[in-house]
Design a protein around this motif. Sequence first.
Motif: not given
Lengths: 442, 411
Positions: A213, A235-239, A242-243, A396-397, A399-400, A402, A412
């Motif tokens: 950022f 920018r990542p779609y998820v955090e 992972f907490g 694998q997480q 989904p797009q 490319p 992780q």
Amino acid sequence: MRSCVLAILTASALLAAVDFNTQIRPVLVRECLGCHNADKATGGVAVHSRDAITRGRAVTPGKPEASLLYLLLELKPGQPKAMPPGKQLPQAERDAIKTWITEGAPWPEGVTLSAGGSGKKDEKATVEQLHARIAKQASERTQADMKPYKATIPHAGVSFDMVPIPGGEFTMGTPDSEAGRKKDEGPQRKVRIDPFWMGKFEVAWDEYRLFMFANMAKEDVNKDEVVDAISRPTRPYVEMSFGMGINGYPAISMTQHAANKYAEWLSAKTGHFYRLPTEAEWEHACRAGTTTPYSFGADASQLGEYAWFSGNTDGKYGLVGKKKPNPWGLHDMHGNVMEWTLDQYDPKGYVGLSNDNPQNVATQPYPHAVRGGSWMDAAAQLRCGSRVASDPSWKQQDPQLPKSIWYHTDAQGLGFRLVRPLKVPSAEQMQKYWNNGVHDEP
Amino acid sequence: MKTGALLAGAPMLMQSAPSKSIKVGLVGCGGRGTGAAAQALKADDYSELTAVADIYQERIDDSLGRLRRAAKDKVKVEPNKMFVGLDAYQKLIDSGVDVVLLATPPGFRPEHLRAAIQANKHVFCEKPIAVDAPGVRHVLETVKMAKEKNLSLVAGFCWRYSNFIQAAFDQLQKGAIGDIVSYYGTYYTSPVKPMPPESTRPAGISDVEWQVRNWYNFVHLSGDGLVEQAIHTADKIAWAFQDKPPVSCVAVGGRQIPNGIGNIYDHFEVNYLYPNNVRAFLGCRQIEGCYNENADYILGTKGALTIGRGPLPRIEGQTTWTFEGPKNDMYQHEHDVLFAAIRKGEPVNDGDRMATSTLLGIMGRMAAYTGQMVTWEQALNSQERLFPEKLDWKGSFAVSPIAQPGITKLG
């Protein structure tokens, strides 16, 4: 109708006097793409794809006289709107562009232009500027000059620690007798390594998020054209933690490409040359002059004092630097996050590689060698000689297609640390270290 | 296992079942659509891509280039099966495909889904399935038609196809934490596809084209962040409550960071009331530089199930549990299930639950936009139509002003 149009395009591409890849593409990338790309279409003009270049007024296929790309290139420098700013392209390049537009501006299917993966400025020019900056600042000449140091990332108040790793010879690979040894850990051989500094800790989110950022690094108010030219993660779609925590915890789930670009960015920010270690450098630093399975000996029951691993973590990674260091002062070489190296991973081991600063230069997107084991792994996978091969399933997480070139969302336990070699390499070598050339996977 | 051999010996298959190859058509050739096509081509030995549709030929070219690199022999799209334009989906459906993959912006979805089912196609349908209640009702009718026709319909609510999330919800349904007391789900992330400045708008493109290119930023096309992104959290809430609807909800939301001409919010917090005074809370935010989290905290009378704090879900309380073993590729699994169902002639249909989950998000958005309490019945029967009957590619479409709680009326 369509097939007819396609046939004409194909035929013209075959017979073309101008070849897109060798004559047009390099000019677009070098001269136009910096200001006219997918993220930034100055004046509403972008040239990164055929869609973009023909959508605006830049190119009207078949009609150079109705194409800004051609018209503005013909203006003399200094005239309003003359492109590129401050100079005129050689006649041959302008002629090629005119012919190419006349021929219908053929563009190979599926090609989107980006500059060295950055989509911004020509990577070579950036690295040359950066090399000049680094060469000017380098003061240490011999191993004796090398001291541990703490460096601060400008404007961000975040620092990192580097410790000297002596050059010399060490035995790479594990003996056949070592418990838990796998076939890829040999053959054992003597390898010579040049001196370098290595990160005392794994790169933490505190540092890595400044790269993710730009506004956190306050780069919007402290402009630096070299830093600005280096590509950064989307920018990542998820955090991305992972907490599991951010402050003081290791950055995870980045691709090798992302780690390489972090190294380039950090080099630009600090004026020293940083890169990922080779696999040999990593193992040399991990062993720290020892020959046992772990740098503290062979007794895995002591591992908890030195490492975060499956035996002492509870579903998450640990803070960096909380465990005992190895003899050379490096923390968490065993465990916490497994660490990227530069090398292509070869399941056959080290056959055919040089004994002098070896590197298995990558030619394929997978697999690359990752070392040290992670918080999720059992003790045997944390041994100095243990190796892991990067794998497409680490994305694998995503989904797009490319898939992202920046994230291994499913890895992780994957992180990295950087090295700074004593000898500053050439600009050309730097470019190779920072661009593995295989980040755009099928 | 999943080859044509099974099929050859199979008795009577439904009318639309393919003889050997399964012909796939992709509607929406962006990154997600291209990914879905790659998964469809991997899901069956004899699946092949025969038609594609998008609003831009260049995007079709990009997508096919990618797919040929991933599965060269299975990409069999003749130039006359590449359809361009807002009506391209219908041409694709009429081109002789067996399966249609719907991956356009969600506003278009109800119409596309109806056309595919009417034409007896099996469907993979990305989430969410609509942006407004009329769209959801339309989809519910379509789902019924699909059931009557024995067509398979798999929805892109991907967590339902994740082995480790499935295992966690199995524990929940088995009563591992007792009865649910509350559910708190978070979806705090960075912005997704922010609106570019008007200065970057290419000369000569219509309002509609400019909006569709930047679809995420317009509620009539995306449904807003709660309905388009955080809908995964709404889907898990629905799952936890066995896809039974809540009684009502209240919500707050708004926009803190300017976003050009876009009319979506950048944060929501929804409080759902379920029977027996059980509450579910859903918070989502898309603002850079903030605390990010994507987690689910499910409290029960005997323990708590936590998802998204660490890579694996876990249960703590009277019993402890965590997932063990390798995680599957949930996106691939969606297509494996769909194509296996087609081969066996045993249709799967995610339709009802995908409608419930989508409406759960829409209901939260309605409550936030208006500042009113919204009951499930009000949401389900809402006449507020955001996506227009007809979009003219060359025309203009007046974007509604950003909603103001207390002023914006419940439709």
